[in-house]
Design a protein around this motif. Structure first.
Motif, PDB file in Angstrom:
ATOM      1  N   GLU A 135       0.856  -1.179   0.000  1.00 38.68           N
ATOM      2  CA  GLU A 135       0.000   0.000   0.000  1.00 38.68           C
ATOM      3  C   GLU A 135       0.894   1.231   0.000  1.00 38.68           C
ATOM      4  OE1 GLU A 135      -3.635   1.702   2.752  1.00 38.68           O
ATOM      5  OE2 GLU A 135      -1.774   1.125   3.766  1.00 38.68           O
ATOM      6  N   ILE A 136       0.423   2.284  -0.684  1.00 41.75           N
ATOM      7  CA  ILE A 136       1.092   3.581  -0.626  1.00 41.75           C
ATOM      8  C   ILE A 136       0.075   4.609  -0.151  1.00 41.75           C
ATOM      9  CG2 ILE A 136       2.278   5.391  -1.918  1.00 41.75           C
ATOM     10  CD1 ILE A 136       3.177   3.260  -3.909  1.00 41.75           C
ATOM     11  N   VAL A 137       0.440   5.346   0.871  1.00 45.61           N
ATOM     12  CA  VAL A 137      -0.425   6.402   1.415  1.00 45.61           C
ATOM     13  C   VAL A 137       0.298   7.730   1.261  1.00 45.61           C
ATOM     14  CG1 VAL A 137      -1.600   7.295   3.464  1.00 45.61           C
ATOM     15  CG2 VAL A 137      -1.467   4.829   3.082  1.00 45.61           C
ATOM     16  N   VAL A 138      -0.341   8.689   0.608  1.00 42.83           N
ATOM     17  CA  VAL A 138       0.225  10.029   0.419  1.00 42.83           C
ATOM     18  C   VAL A 138      -0.675  11.033   1.118  1.00 42.83           C
ATOM     19  CG1 VAL A 138       0.788  11.834  -1.255  1.00 42.83           C
ATOM     20  CG2 VAL A 138       1.363   9.444  -1.752  1.00 42.83           C
ATOM     21  N   VAL A 139      -0.121  11.751   2.077  1.00 43.92           N
ATOM     22  CA  VAL A 139      -0.854  12.808   2.772  1.00 43.92           C
ATOM     23  C   VAL A 139      -0.321  14.138   2.267  1.00 43.92           C
ATOM     24  CG1 VAL A 139      -1.349  13.890   4.992  1.00 43.92           C
ATOM     25  CG2 VAL A 139      -1.322  11.395   4.799  1.00 43.92           C
ATOM     26  N   ASP A 140      -1.157  14.853   1.529  1.00 43.61           N
ATOM     27  CA  ASP A 140      -0.759  16.097   0.880  1.00 43.61           C
ATOM     28  C   ASP A 140      -1.332  17.290   1.649  1.00 43.61           C
ATOM     29  OD1 ASP A 140       0.439  17.161  -1.822  1.00 43.61           O
ATOM     30  OD2 ASP A 140      -1.422  18.286  -1.492  1.00 43.61           O
ATOM     31  N   SER A 141      -0.543  18.361   1.709  1.00 41.37           N
ATOM     32  CA  SER A 141      -0.994  19.532   2.473  1.00 41.37           C
ATOM     33  C   SER A 141      -1.371  20.712   1.591  1.00 41.37           C
ATOM     34  CB  SER A 141       0.093  19.954   3.480  1.00 41.37           C
ATOM     35  OG  SER A 141       1.343  20.127   2.849  1.00 41.37           O
ATOM     36  N   GLY A 142      -1.775  20.432   0.343  1.00 43.22           N
ATOM     37  CA  GLY A 142      -2.304  21.509  -0.496  1.00 43.22           C
ATOM     38  C   GLY A 142      -1.501  21.782  -1.756  1.00 43.22           C
ATOM     39  N   SER A 143      -1.031  20.745  -2.426  1.00 44.15           N
ATOM     40  CA  SER A 143      -0.232  20.931  -3.639  1.00 44.15           C
ATOM     41  C   SER A 143      -1.070  21.520  -4.769  1.00 44.15           C
ATOM     42  CB  SER A 143       0.358  19.593  -4.093  1.00 44.15           C
ATOM     43  OG  SER A 143       1.281  19.099  -3.157  1.00 44.15           O
ATOM     44  N   GLY A 144      -0.409  22.314  -5.604  1.00 46.83           N
ATOM     45  CA  GLY A 144      -1.074  22.878  -6.768  1.00 46.83           C
ATOM     46  C   GLY A 144      -0.369  22.524  -8.061  1.00 46.83           C
ATOM     47  N   ASP A 145       0.479  21.475  -8.030  1.00 47.72           N
ATOM     48  CA  ASP A 145       1.289  21.125  -9.196  1.00 47.72           C
ATOM     49  C   ASP A 145       0.986  19.735  -9.743  1.00 47.72           C
ATOM     50  OD1 ASP A 145       2.303  19.579  -7.166  1.00 47.72           O
ATOM     51  OD2 ASP A 145       4.412  19.940  -7.645  1.00 47.72           O
ATOM     52  N   GLY A 146      -0.118  19.130  -9.327  1.00 50.42           N
ATOM     53  CA  GLY A 146      -0.471  17.800  -9.823  1.00 50.42           C
ATOM     54  C   GLY A 146       0.104  16.656  -9.017  1.00 50.42           C
ATOM     55  N   THR A 147       0.627  16.951  -7.832  1.00 52.23           N
ATOM     56  CA  THR A 147       1.184  15.888  -6.983  1.00 52.23           C
ATOM     57  C   THR A 147       0.150  14.810  -6.699  1.00 52.23           C
ATOM     58  OG1 THR A 147       2.816  17.328  -5.922  1.00 52.23           O
ATOM     59  CG2 THR A 147       2.114  15.391  -4.691  1.00 52.23           C
ATOM     60  N   GLN A 148      -1.063  15.215  -6.344  1.00 56.51           N
ATOM     61  CA  GLN A 148      -2.095  14.249  -5.978  1.00 56.51           C
ATOM     62  C   GLN A 148      -2.438  13.325  -7.144  1.00 56.51           C
ATOM     63  OE1 GLN A 148      -2.360  17.630  -5.859  1.00 56.51           O
ATOM     64  NE2 GLN A 148      -3.546  18.303  -4.059  1.00 56.51           N
ATOM     65  N   ALA A 149      -2.570  13.895  -8.350  1.00 53.34           N
ATOM     66  CA  ALA A 149      -2.911  13.086  -9.522  1.00 53.34           C
ATOM     67  C   ALA A 149      -1.793  12.101  -9.845  1.00 53.34           C
ATOM     68  CB  ALA A 149      -3.181  13.998 -10.717  1.00 53.34           C
ATOM     69  N   LEU A 150      -0.544  12.531  -9.719  1.00 53.19           N
ATOM     70  CA  LEU A 150       0.584  11.646  -9.987  1.00 53.19           C
ATOM     71  C   LEU A 150       0.611  10.488  -8.999  1.00 53.19           C
ATOM     72  CD1 LEU A 150       3.156  10.888 -11.472  1.00 53.19           C
ATOM     73  CD2 LEU A 150       4.390  12.529 -10.034  1.00 53.19           C
TER      74      LEU A 150
END
Length: 289
Positions: free
Chosen positions: A45-60
């Protein structure tokens, strides 16, 4: 005694070893994230906790099958612990977006999980190899840069420190073979700006804990640090990049103590003067009309 949340046991992965969650915290990390995620294909499993990226980090991250969550910034220690608690599995590997697991380290991680049990360590450290000015540093402050990142969250947790956070475990820590590669793409200007933020946070945390800096630390700490990493740990063998890396580390030490002295003087300047703290004088009975 270490306090960790009570979490239910999670199922084993195929092959009988404990399942593994890779956990990352991110902010605008799209330019660095892909090699990191490609290096952890062995995870369950991979878990990514993002704090508000605006560069497409979440989609990647989602492209790699990661479970992506949002959490406003809590500080390094608290943010990482929040991410750990979102994992499905008890064994977690915590990485930064600009880090990569080498095949040798991946093999060591799989072997450690296969041997997990009551008598085995609850956490493992391994060497981190830092790239600076285009060169992987192999000496001085840049290597081995021991990093404790693999642990059973029922037995270990991240500290709450806003900076220089660390994993605290309730039993001895094991050591794994293989390197974690740190491929920071920072320019010198960006690296210095980051270090300026870190030294401010470190100074504030130390001052809040009651520590006070002295003049001997301001001049002595950078000198001792230079001797330790450039001479004793042979940082000179990393050439000019090694020298610059160590020199910046020495300046960071100087800056932290200088900022602590500034905080102490600012606090003293805001304190009421002795005259203001003395109750106003009153007339004696004999002086009253």
């Amino acid at each position: 005694m270490l306090s960790t949340p009570t979490l239910p046991a999670t199922p084993d992965a195929a092959g009988g070893r404990p399942a593994l969650s890779v956990v990352l915290i991110t902010l605008n990390a799209a330019a660095q994230l892909r090699p990191c995620l490609e290096s952890v294909g062995f995870a369950d499993e991979i878990v990514v906790v993002d704090s508000g990226s605006g560069d497409g980090t979440q989609a990647l991250a989602a492209e790699f099958g990661a479970r992506v969550l949002h959490q406003d910034w809590l500080g390094f220690g608290a943010q990482k612990q929040f991410a750990v608690e979102q994992a499905t599995h008890d064994w977690v590997l915590c990485l930064d977006a600009d880090e990569r697991v080498t095949p040798a380290l991946a093999a060591s991680i799989r072997a450690a999980l296969a041997a997990a049990g009551e008598a085995a360590p609850a956490a493992y450290r391994f060497a981190r190899c830092n790239r600076f000015l285009g060169r992987y540093l192999r000496h001085g402050e840049g290597y081995p840069d021991w990093s404790l990142r693999l642990f059973d969250r029922r037995r270990a947790r991240w500290s709450d420190d806003a900076v220089h956070e660390k994993v605290i475990a309730d039993r001895p820590v094991g050591t794994l073979a293989g390197d974690l590669l740190h491929d920071s793409a920072d320019t010198i200007a960006a690296y210095l700006a980051k270090q300026n933020r870190y030294t401010t946070l470190a100074a504030e945390a130390a001052f809040a804990a009651g520590r006070r800096a002295r003049a001997r630390q301001v001049w002595g700490s950078p000198l001792i640090r230079f001797i330790k990493f450039f001479v004793v740990r042979r940082g000179a063998r990393d050439g000019l990049p090694g020298f610059i890396h160590i020199a910046i580390g020495c300046f960071n030490s100087f800056t932290k103590y200088a900022k602590m002295i500034e905080l102490e003087r600012q606090t003293a300047a805001r304190a009421p003067s002795p005259e203001a703290r003395t109750p106003a004088a009153t007339s004696s009975p004999e002086s009253r009309p």
